[in-house]
Write an enzyme that holds these catalytic residues in place. Structure first.
Site, PDB file in Angstrom:
ATOM      1  N   VAL A 222      -7.121  35.569 -19.614  1.00 18.51           N
ATOM      2  CA  VAL A 222      -6.341  34.826 -20.609  1.00 18.51           C
ATOM      3  C   VAL A 222      -6.495  33.338 -20.337  1.00 18.51           C
ATOM      4  O   VAL A 222      -6.313  32.879 -19.207  1.00 18.51           O
ATOM      5  CB  VAL A 222      -4.855  35.244 -20.566  1.00 18.51           C
ATOM      6  CG1 VAL A 222      -4.029  34.366 -21.502  1.00 18.51           C
ATOM      7  CG2 VAL A 222      -4.696  36.719 -20.931  1.00 18.51           C
ATOM      8  N   LYS A 223      -6.842  32.600 -21.386  1.00 15.34           N
ATOM      9  CA  LYS A 223      -7.073  31.162 -21.223  1.00 15.34           C
ATOM     10  C   LYS A 223      -5.846  30.411 -21.708  1.00 15.34           C
ATOM     11  O   LYS A 223      -5.374  30.643 -22.833  1.00 15.34           O
ATOM     12  CB  LYS A 223      -8.297  30.779 -22.059  1.00 15.34           C
ATOM     13  CG  LYS A 223      -9.119  29.634 -21.527  1.00 15.34           C
ATOM     14  CD  LYS A 223     -10.413  29.563 -22.337  1.00 15.34           C
ATOM     15  CE  LYS A 223     -11.256  28.386 -21.964  1.00 15.34           C
ATOM     16  NZ  LYS A 223     -12.407  28.239 -22.867  1.00 15.34           N
ATOM     17  N   VAL A 224      -5.341  29.541 -20.860  1.00 19.15           N
ATOM     18  CA  VAL A 224      -4.150  28.756 -21.223  1.00 19.15           C
ATOM     19  C   VAL A 224      -4.451  27.275 -20.987  1.00 19.15           C
ATOM     20  O   VAL A 224      -5.217  26.926 -20.091  1.00 19.15           O
ATOM     21  CB  VAL A 224      -2.900  29.168 -20.385  1.00 19.15           C
ATOM     22  CG1 VAL A 224      -2.548  30.629 -20.596  1.00 19.15           C
ATOM     23  CG2 VAL A 224      -3.101  28.884 -18.897  1.00 19.15           C
TER      24      VAL A 224
END
Ligand code: G3P
Length: 217
Positions: free
Chosen positions: A82-84
């Site tokens: 997951v890219k944040v």
């Protein structure tokens, strides 16, 4: 150095994968928009091509929504990272998802301090953007060097994922510095094979093959 491909173009990912050049894939909202496809559909398809980490980016700005989005994206496949974004809400989401065992890629990193925070929040990957720093006359590669030093000083496990790579030269420089991963558009990875002396040398060999009538099959 691991190679991630910075694209959602299925044909390009498949082609590079067939050469053994795909250790993972990164996407962002701009890349998904460019693909013209549904984020879940295209990301699931990418996850079936490679076993390596596939980054899918959240689009919310607040912690609660970001966390819910991250959990939903993580359900696409086991190899989702997951890219944040590197904001306080992003770091909080990083900590929560990492604690749940989800891989997290903290993106939009432009300073060593930001990279230090991401490591402390348990990020699997930190994505410093080389090209965008170069665009404003700062030194993107120097940032990769600084983060390498800091992470090595303290033994952080967070992997340096050099991003916003614009040239084949960026790739070799990142490898010299010791970036763990570099993510690049397919065209940049393909450009790494080019050398004028290779072309010239091959043309010379082919001329001699013809002259001597060399046949192997
Ligand atoms: O995925 C993030 C990144 O690699 C963006 O690159 O070329 O848009 O700065 P660029």
């Amino acid at each position: 150095m691991k190679f991630f491909v910075d694209t959602a173009d299925i044909d390009q990912i498949k082609e590079l994968h067939s050469y053994g050049m795909v250790d993972g894939v990164t996407t962002n909202p701009s890349i998904i928009a460019k693909s013209g496809r549904d984020i879940f559909e295209v990301t699931e398809e990418i996850c079936k091509i490679t076993d390596g980490p596939v980054s899918a980016e959240v689009v919310a700005l607040d912690f609660e929504t970001m966390l819910a989005e991250g959990r939903k994206l993580a359900k696409i496949a086991d190899n989702i990272a997951v890219k944040v974004p590197l904001t306080w809400a992003g770091l909080q989401t990083c900590k929560a998802l990492s604690d749940e065992g989800t891989m997290v890629n903290v993106t939009l990193c432009f300073s060593a301090n930001q990279a230090l925070l991401a490591a402390k929040a348990g990020a699997t990957f930190i994505s410093p953007f080389i090209g965008r720093l170069d665009d404003i006359n700062l030194d993107g590669l120097e940032l990769i060097e600084d983060i390498r030093t800091i992470y090595d000083n303290y033994g952080y496990d967070t992997q340096i994922l050099a991003a916003s790579i614009r040239s084949a030269n960026h790739m070799s420089e990142c490898a010299k510095i010791g970036a763990d991963v570099a993510t690049a558009p397919p065209a940049v990875i393909k450009a790494m094979a080019s050398h004028v002396l290779t072309d010239k040398g091959l043309a010379g060999f082919m001329a001699d093959v013809e002259k001597a009538g060399i046949k192997i099959l």
